[in-house]
Design a protein around this motif. Sequence first.
Motif, PDB file in Angstrom:
ATOM      1  N   SER A 163       0.862  -1.184   0.000  1.00 11.58           N
ATOM      2  CA  SER A 163       0.000   0.000   0.000  1.00 11.58           C
ATOM      3  C   SER A 163       0.902   1.238   0.000  1.00 11.58           C
ATOM      4  O   SER A 163       2.074   1.144   0.366  1.00 11.58           O
ATOM      5  CB  SER A 163      -0.894  -0.006   1.225  1.00 11.58           C
ATOM      6  N   GLU A 164       0.323   2.373  -0.352  1.00 10.74           N
ATOM      7  CA  GLU A 164       1.115   3.602  -0.390  1.00 10.74           C
ATOM      8  C   GLU A 164       1.676   3.965   0.974  1.00 10.74           C
ATOM      9  O   GLU A 164       2.818   4.401   1.093  1.00 10.74           O
ATOM     10  CB  GLU A 164       0.244   4.744  -0.902  1.00 10.74           C
ATOM     11  N   GLU A 165       0.835   3.700   2.020  1.00 10.78           N
ATOM     12  CA  GLU A 165       1.259   4.037   3.391  1.00 10.78           C
ATOM     13  C   GLU A 165       2.479   3.210   3.789  1.00 10.78           C
ATOM     14  O   GLU A 165       3.428   3.721   4.382  1.00 10.78           O
ATOM     15  CB  GLU A 165       0.137   3.769   4.421  1.00 10.78           C
ATOM     16  N   VAL A 166       2.397   1.902   3.443  1.00  7.99           N
ATOM     17  CA  VAL A 166       3.528   1.029   3.799  1.00  7.99           C
ATOM     18  C   VAL A 166       4.789   1.483   3.062  1.00  7.99           C
ATOM     19  O   VAL A 166       5.878   1.542   3.635  1.00  7.99           O
ATOM     20  CB  VAL A 166       3.197  -0.452   3.511  1.00  7.99           C
ATOM     21  N   ILE A 167       4.619   1.825   1.785  1.00  8.27           N
ATOM     22  CA  ILE A 167       5.776   2.293   1.005  1.00  8.27           C
ATOM     23  C   ILE A 167       6.356   3.537   1.674  1.00  8.27           C
ATOM     24  O   ILE A 167       7.565   3.647   1.862  1.00  8.27           O
ATOM     25  CB  ILE A 167       5.355   2.630  -0.448  1.00  8.27           C
ATOM     26  N   GLN A 168       5.476   4.453   2.088  1.00  5.40           N
ATOM     27  CA  GLN A 168       5.941   5.689   2.729  1.00  5.40           C
ATOM     28  C   GLN A 168       6.682   5.379   4.027  1.00  5.40           C
ATOM     29  O   GLN A 168       7.763   5.896   4.269  1.00  5.40           O
ATOM     30  CB  GLN A 168       4.742   6.619   3.039  1.00  5.40           C
ATOM     31  N   SER A 169       6.071   4.488   4.857  1.00  5.39           N
ATOM     32  CA  SER A 169       6.740   4.207   6.142  1.00  5.39           C
ATOM     33  C   SER A 169       8.042   3.440   5.907  1.00  5.39           C
ATOM     34  O   SER A 169       9.035   3.658   6.602  1.00  5.39           O
ATOM     35  CB  SER A 169       5.808   3.500   7.131  1.00  5.39           C
ATOM     36  N   ASN A 170       8.070   2.574   4.866  1.00 11.68           N
ATOM     37  CA  ASN A 170       9.327   1.884   4.513  1.00 11.68           C
ATOM     38  C   ASN A 170      10.378   2.895   4.076  1.00 11.68           C
ATOM     39  O   ASN A 170      11.556   2.772   4.406  1.00 11.68           O
ATOM     40  CB  ASN A 170       9.113   0.907   3.358  1.00 11.68           C
ATOM     41  N   ILE A 172      10.597   6.000   5.004  1.00  8.62           N
ATOM     42  CA  ILE A 172      11.098   6.744   6.167  1.00  8.62           C
ATOM     43  C   ILE A 172      12.116   5.875   6.913  1.00  8.62           C
ATOM     44  O   ILE A 172      13.223   6.322   7.237  1.00  8.62           O
ATOM     45  CB  ILE A 172       9.927   7.166   7.089  1.00  8.62           C
ATOM     46  N   ALA A 173      11.748   4.574   7.118  1.00  5.83           N
ATOM     47  CA  ALA A 173      12.668   3.669   7.830  1.00  5.83           C
ATOM     48  C   ALA A 173      13.981   3.553   7.066  1.00  5.83           C
ATOM     49  O   ALA A 173      15.072   3.614   7.652  1.00  5.83           O
ATOM     50  CB  ALA A 173      12.024   2.305   7.995  1.00  5.83           C
ATOM     51  N   SER A 174      13.877   3.412   5.719  1.00 12.93           N
ATOM     52  CA  SER A 174      15.119   3.252   4.956  1.00 12.93           C
ATOM     53  C   SER A 174      15.916   4.566   4.927  1.00 12.93           C
ATOM     54  O   SER A 174      17.138   4.548   4.876  1.00 12.93           O
ATOM     55  CB  SER A 174      14.851   2.700   3.557  1.00 12.93           C
ATOM     56  N   SER A 175      15.217   5.712   5.022  1.00 21.05           N
ATOM     57  CA  SER A 175      15.957   6.986   5.087  1.00 21.05           C
ATOM     58  C   SER A 175      16.787   7.041   6.357  1.00 21.05           C
ATOM     59  O   SER A 175      17.937   7.473   6.340  1.00 21.05           O
ATOM     60  CB  SER A 175      15.005   8.184   5.096  1.00 21.05           C
ATOM     61  N   TYR A 176      16.194   6.571   7.478  1.00 13.60           N
ATOM     62  CA  TYR A 176      16.946   6.546   8.738  1.00 13.60           C
ATOM     63  C   TYR A 176      18.147   5.611   8.610  1.00 13.60           C
ATOM     64  O   TYR A 176      19.258   5.930   8.996  1.00 13.60           O
ATOM     65  CB  TYR A 176      16.061   6.075   9.901  1.00 13.60           C
ATOM     66  N   PHE A 177      17.866   4.412   8.039  1.00 14.36           N
ATOM     67  CA  PHE A 177      18.931   3.418   7.917  1.00 14.36           C
ATOM     68  C   PHE A 177      20.091   3.954   7.063  1.00 14.36           C
ATOM     69  O   PHE A 177      21.250   3.924   7.474  1.00 14.36           O
ATOM     70  CB  PHE A 177      18.382   2.116   7.317  1.00 14.36           C
ATOM     71  N   TYR A 178      19.727   4.494   5.876  1.00 16.10           N
ATOM     72  CA  TYR A 178      20.801   4.975   4.998  1.00 16.10           C
ATOM     73  C   TYR A 178      21.446   6.249   5.538  1.00 16.10           C
ATOM     74  O   TYR A 178      22.631   6.479   5.331  1.00 16.10           O
ATOM     75  CB  TYR A 178      20.282   5.175   3.571  1.00 16.10           C
ATOM     76  N   GLY A 179      20.644   7.063   6.244  1.00 17.83           N
ATOM     77  CA  GLY A 179      21.202   8.257   6.881  1.00 17.83           C
ATOM     78  C   GLY A 179      22.276   7.842   7.867  1.00 17.83           C
ATOM     79  O   GLY A 179      23.391   8.385   7.874  1.00 17.83           O
ATOM     80  N   PHE A 180      21.961   6.819   8.662  1.00 22.83           N
ATOM     81  CA  PHE A 180      22.921   6.324   9.656  1.00 22.83           C
ATOM     82  C   PHE A 180      24.130   5.701   8.966  1.00 22.83           C
ATOM     83  O   PHE A 180      25.287   6.004   9.290  1.00 22.83           O
ATOM     84  CB  PHE A 180      22.219   5.303  10.564  1.00 22.83           C
TER      85      PHE A 180
END
Length: 574
Positions: A163-170, A172-180
């Motif tokens: 779903s679009e929401e899951v893609i969005q939350s994924n 955000i999670a991947s932004s944190y992961f790659y940011g780190f």
Amino acid sequence: MFFLLFYSLLATSKPLELSTISDELLINEQLNILQDPSANLSFEHALDQYNTGKFTKNANGKASFGFTHDVIWASVLINNSSVKSIKKVLYLDSAWLDSADFYFIRQNEVVEKAFIGDTIPFSARKNPTRMLSQQYTFKTGTTQVLMRFESKDPLLIPLFLSSEEVIQSNLIASSYFYGFLYGAFFILLVYNIALSISLKNSSYIYYSLYLLSFLSFNIAYTGHGFKFIWPSSVLVQQWAMIFFLYCYFIFGIAFCFEFLKLKLFLPKIYNVKKWIYAGLIALAGTLFLSGEQLLITKVAIILTSFLVIIFLSLGFLALKNGHEMVKFFIPAAFMGAGGAAISAVTTWGYIPYNTLLFHSIEVGMLIEMSILALALAFNLKEMDNARIIAEVNAQVDYLTQLYNRRAFTDVTMPQWHLGIREKKNSSLILLDIDFFKKINDDYGHAAGDEVLKGIAFTLKQKIRKSDVLARWGGEEFIIFLPSTNKAAAIKLANVMRKKIEKMLILHDGNSLKITASFGVAESNERSNKLEDLIKLADIALYKAKNSGRNRVCDIQETTEVKAGQEENNIHSLR
Ligand SMILES: Nc1nc2c(ncn2[C@@H]2O[C@H](COP(=O)(O)OP(=O)(O)OP(=O)(O)O)[C@@H](O)[C@H]2O)c(=O)[nH]1
């Protein structure tokens, strides 16, 4: 005819029920596949093949088709049994497909189509997600999604229905992961560049380049590069990943060679280092000139899979040859290059796809990076220890473990100046072993060394903590006695002389007896230079040698000093 087609469509596969998917589902198991080696099947032909039952079930939910020029056609039936339309996203966890074409078919009519992939600049994408994705609103009833995939890199199509929401939350999670991940890599990179510049140590330079290559490679294959750095350059997107993968391999080897100190621990391999580098660069150059992207990628992925074997083999060999730092390198290489190997064989299709396996290079590199950061810090500590040892060694005479001539002056100077300021006289003893040359000649150099060690030990027993004892030259020793007058110094010198006279040095079944001559001098108001006091003691020592050896002499008169200096001059001319 229509019924026949519809029947065959239903018969080929059971539709996927949208209501059963709560958030995200990997749907590769539900795919029906047609592999087209000619790569020129049109959509109409492909649909025709599907309707005539030529598509086969995707065995074990295969996601990677490895290195292939074939085009993969995939079909999935999706059923919306509710009365409302449902918006979903078809999401590919792969950023490097050349083409990903989506056809949405209802009752054998194409109702929507979309062509996405690397051959279209990122800036022209409708759905600007980092990885390829396509939205679609599923109406009530069954929709067929027919897809066409093509790639000059490994053909990897992990397909999620989400779903679009899951893609969005994924996202955000991947932004944190790659940011780190990128933050940590960046800090380590800057830290290592600073270290390599200040220490001029090549292992830090190669480690920085190895990190930079991995960082660039990761930015390319995760789609960050295409999204943020080169959104309008299809050419860079097609070549960046593979170029950085070669850099990662070559700098990985260079870093391994330097970090494992192969020059010291595996010189035979180190000596052919230039040939290995030249071979790798020639291989990469030839492959890139050939322009055969699939072949270039294939070789790079094979090399990357072998990196862990190369790292571990060299690591164990270096460990066997006594390299301490390897205790960090082996687990680090196991995690980093091991992770890279798992990702490589997953991409290659040798092991079934799952998200963790595919991303194990990132997790592995993160762990490797942390262990190696520790190792490099440990290396710094070792270098500091080595520097301290070198400094101590520069002060200490290797044979007797006493101060050497340079250290004697450094250590004595502060006490000497204190003595002058406080107007306290100091004394100095200079002693020389008698007929030492004869011991060397008669019993050998090793016997002479034993005598020197024995004398050093005896002298050490007799001095105070504030006295400074040093080996002054070959068979000469010096002792500075702060706040000590000549009478006390002569007394001490005689104690030492007698002790030496009584010493028995055992060597190779021989008992050696020796004596020594002593010159004593006391500081006076006439000079505030330590070297003048040493000169006086030297004249006194010369007097002791000349008057029969095995005795303690001092300087009485100014005339004696003059005469002594003249004799010394003659002595040094001989
Ligand atoms: N074994 C050994 N011999 C040393 C070392 N350093 C200097 N020598 C030797 O010490 C000897 C000094 O000889 P000379 O200067 O002739 O003095 P000597 O034989 O002691 O004679 P006198 O001083 O006149 O009693 C030389 O043979 C040097 O090679 C050392 O570290 N180990």
